[in-house]
Design a protein around this motif. Structure first.
Motif, short mmCIF file in Angstrom:
data_model
loop_
_atom_site.label_atom_id
_atom_site.label_comp_id
_atom_site.label_asym_id
_atom_site.label_seq_id
_atom_site.Cartn_x
_atom_site.Cartn_y
_atom_site.Cartn_z
N ASP A 1 44.32 -13.08 55.55
CA ASP A 1 44.56 -13.58 54.24
C ASP A 1 43.62 -13.48 53.15
O ASP A 1 43.51 -13.49 52.01
N CYS A 2 42.35 -12.54 53.00
CA CYS A 2 41.27 -12.37 52.02
C CYS A 2 41.24 -11.39 51.74
O CYS A 2 41.01 -11.10 50.19
N VAL B 1 43.65 -8.39 47.63
CA VAL B 1 42.06 -8.95 47.64
C VAL B 1 41.82 -10.58 46.77
O VAL B 1 42.23 -10.46 45.52
N ARG B 2 41.58 -11.25 47.48
CA ARG B 2 41.42 -12.81 47.65
C ARG B 2 39.62 -12.65 47.81
O ARG B 2 39.37 -14.02 47.50
N LYS C 1 36.12 -12.37 45.25
CA LYS C 1 35.71 -11.45 44.23
C LYS C 1 34.55 -10.50 44.30
O LYS C 1 33.52 -10.06 44.55
N GLU D 1 28.98 -12.90 45.94
CA GLU D 1 27.49 -14.25 46.24
C GLU D 1 26.79 -13.02 47.38
O GLU D 1 25.84 -13.31 48.19
N ARG E 1 27.62 -11.04 50.30
CA ARG E 1 28.23 -11.09 50.69
C ARG E 1 28.63 -9.38 51.12
O ARG E 1 29.49 -9.34 50.10
N ASN F 1 42.28 -13.41 43.53
CA ASN F 1 41.04 -13.83 43.78
C ASN F 1 40.49 -15.27 42.59
O ASN F 1 39.20 -15.80 42.61
N LEU G 1 39.32 -18.86 41.65
CA LEU G 1 38.53 -19.28 42.07
C LEU G 1 37.41 -19.95 41.17
O LEU G 1 36.03 -19.30 40.99
N GLU G 2 37.14 -21.02 40.38
CA GLU G 2 36.46 -21.63 39.78
C GLU G 2 36.10 -22.71 40.09
O GLU G 2 36.61 -23.49 40.02
N LEU H 1 44.43 -19.22 45.10
CA LEU H 1 45.01 -18.79 46.56
C LEU H 1 44.89 -19.52 47.42
O LEU H 1 45.65 -21.19 47.25
N PRO H 2 46.33 -18.46 47.97
CA PRO H 2 47.21 -19.79 48.74
C PRO H 2 46.52 -21.04 50.17
O PRO H 2 47.13 -21.67 50.63
N ASN I 1 29.66 -23.43 45.07
CA ASN I 1 30.86 -21.88 44.93
C ASN I 1 30.29 -21.38 45.48
O ASN I 1 31.34 -19.84 46.07
N LYS I 2 29.52 -21.13 45.69
CA LYS I 2 29.21 -20.01 47.78
C LYS I 2 29.71 -20.58 48.15
O LYS I 2 30.42 -19.23 49.31
N GLY J 1 34.07 -19.68 47.82
CA GLY J 1 34.47 -18.50 48.52
C GLY J 1 34.44 -17.48 49.33
O GLY J 1 34.80 -16.58 49.94
N HIS J 2 33.49 -18.56 50.94
CA HIS J 2 33.89 -17.55 51.65
C HIS J 2 34.63 -17.38 53.05
O HIS J 2 35.18 -19.11 52.86
N PRO J 3 35.64 -16.49 52.61
CA PRO J 3 36.97 -16.36 53.33
C PRO J 3 36.80 -17.51 55.20
O PRO J 3 37.73 -17.93 55.10
N GLN K 1 36.52 -21.50 54.21
CA GLN K 1 38.19 -21.56 53.45
C GLN K 1 38.70 -22.47 54.71
O GLN K 1 39.41 -22.83 54.49
N ASN L 1 46.86 -20.66 56.63
CA ASN L 1 48.10 -20.25 54.88
C ASN L 1 48.62 -21.16 55.52
O ASN L 1 48.91 -20.67 56.10
#
Lengths: 346, 169
Positions: A169-170, A197-198, A200, A279, A281, B31, B33-34, B61-62, B133-134, B137-139, B142, B168
């Motif tokens: 999913d990412c 691509v989910r 950044k 970030e 990663r 992608n 995300l704000e 993002l779903p 934010n950091k 954004g981490h899979p 989430q 999801n």
């Protein structure tokens, strides 16, 4: 060599290539020293002349002069162990007295050289001649290294590598490399296709990683080295984008893949695809590739120089060896035959 | 540099690839995300004061139930989130802006307003924005229910909250 500072009465030199037919290679011995070594292949004779030089008006009594051809693996971690896998010995001189400088011919015929010379992080595999002048208290020992290269043919089967990987999913990508086996002057041609691509992404790079494994079983000691890092994309991709890869291997210090040499060590190579997000990663996928050494095509040096210097006088043999080093001839293979003149290679 | 003539150098020509569709090329990216941390407000009086911030989120993002939301959170809520993520997720959780113990010394011992100084609040706001934010954004983060509760529930109900994973929809 004698360290006692008084200067040894004896010196020895090895003449291996009197007719100047054998290729040489520049080898890095350690961080500061480099030396030029002759290249030998499996099955070739190792022959030549040993020149024993005596200081003026000196005499050396000895118990025999022995010449050995040795192939050994040296493991450099904590307990430096040496494993000899080849030891051929010849007696060049019976016990007696050296009164004058002399030359002694020798020939080790059809010598099996099953592995390539390798100078690594924890492992040194080397082949060398060792001359020993046996004396009562301390021997005079002289060594000369040679470089052995293992040549291979084009593999019969060489499938491309194609895989879909990702984080559910990412991020989903499909990567493809055109071959699984590459020769040392080959080009890795591939592509990365983005399916999802989910995250950044900031950039993407590809790296060549060398993994040197020492020992077997429970005592494996692994050493990784990043040989190359090459950015292939800058910026954020979206779904459906394809990013091409073209990585020329000739520019990097690579050796052929070596698997389980004398059950002592392995050297394997991996392509590491790394995506970095905003970030910092890192998302990566490592894939092993098999490297092999192809024979250089430069056998007829005179023919080649005639093509390159068509407008000029044919150079004399003395110039030839400088201007046509083996590296050039392999690059010519990749370029088409029409490109010999002005367009510089990529 | 001259372009590569693919016919003459076929061995290094690009691998064939599918062309990208117009939709994929020009649609908003998947992608988006704000998260902003804004509008700090100090509530209460005297030594019963506290500051909270607006956490405004926009995303496509779903994995997130709401595509737009705005909640108010205070520093201790961030500490709660960090503690949950450290315990349950496998990620290395970034650090929060400092607790500022020195500034919490009683008012009569301080020359300024301690943690209610505008400068300090602004510093903290920036740090909290970086942090969220950091993390968001981490899979792996989430997938944690604590992150969704933090970002999208109007208030964090500590009685009803049960740690867990989010799949999801």
């Amino acid at each position: 060599m004698d360290i006692l500072g008084l200067g040894s009465k004896v010196d020895a030199d090895f003449i291996l290539d009197p007719q100047g037919q054998r290729k040489q290679i520049d080898v890095k011995i350690d961080d500061t020293k480099r030396s030029s070594q002759y290249i030998y292949y499996d099955g070739e004779d190792v022959s030549g002349t040993v020149q024993v030089k005596l200081k003026k008006n000196s005499k050396v009594e000895h118990q025999g002069i022995r010449l050995e051809f040795i192939g050994q693996i040296e493991m450099l971690n904590d307990r430096s162990t040496i494993h000899e896998f080849i030891n051929l010995s010849k007696l060049l001189g019976f016990p007696g007295e050296l009164t004058d400088s002399s030359s002694i011919d020798f020939n080790f015929g059809n010598v099996e050289k099953p592995y390539e010379s390798y100078n690594g992080i924890n492992i040194k595999l080397r082949y060398f001649l060792r001359l020993t002048i046996i004396k009562r208290f301390s021997n005079n020992v002289f060594e000369r290294d040679i470089c052995v290269q293992q040549l291979s043919q084009y593999p019969e089967i060489n499938n491309s590598i194609k895989m879909e990987v990702g984080i559910e999913d990412c991020l989903h990508i499909e990567f493809e490399y055109n071959k699984s086996k590459y020769h040392l002057k080959d080009v890795v041609v591939g592509k990365i296709y983005f399916l999802l691509v989910r995250i950044k992404i900031k950039h993407m790079e590809i790296a060549i990683i060398k993994k040197e494994n020492t020992g077997t079983g429970p005592n494996i000691y692994a050493e990784n080295e990043t040989i190359a890092k090459y950015e292939i994309m800058d910026g954020a991709p979206v779904r459906g984008e394809s990013i091409p890869i073209r990585l020329f291997l000739a520019g990097y210090e690579l050796t052929p893949t070596m698997k389980d040499v004398q059950r002592k060590f392995s050297v394997r190579y991996f392509l590491n695809l790394v995506l970095v997000d905003e970030e910092e990663r890192r998302y990566f996928k490592q894939q092993e590739i098999f490297l092999w050494r192809k024979q250089d095509k430069d056998t007829d040096k005179t023919k080649q120089s005639a093509k390159q210097y068509a407008h000029y006088q044919r150079p004399t043999p003395a110039n030839q060896s400088e201007e046509n080093p083996t590296e050039n001839s392999s690059v010519n293979e990749v370029l088409s035959s029409e490109n010999n003149s002005d367009i510089p290679s990529d | 540099m001259a372009t590569i003539d693919a016919d003459n150098r076929r061995e290094i020509a690009r691998l064939p690839s599918r062309p990208i569709s117009l939709e994929d090329r020009y649609d908003p990216p998947a992608n988006f995300l704000e998260i902003e941390v804004l509008n700090p407000e100090t509530h209460g009086f005297g030594n019963k004061r506290y500051t909270d911030y607006e956490i405004r989120m926009r995303t496509n993002l779903p994995v997130f139930r709401l595509k737009e939301c705005s909640v108010r959170r205070r520093y201790s809520d961030f500490e709660w989130l960090r503690k949950e993520l450290e315990r349950d997720s496998k990620i290395v959780v970034p650090s929060l802006p400092s607790k500022a113990w020195q500034r919490q010394v009683p008012a009569f011992l301080r020359r300024d307003d301690g943690i209610f100084e505008d400068e300090f609040i602004e510093e903290r706001r920036k740090g909290l924005e970086q942090f969220i934010n950091k993390v968001a954004g981490h899979p792996l983060a989430q997938n944690e229910r604590s992150l969704h509760v933090f970002l999208q529930d109007t208030t964090i109900d500590h009685d009803k909250y049960v740690p867990g994973k989010v799949r999801n929809s």
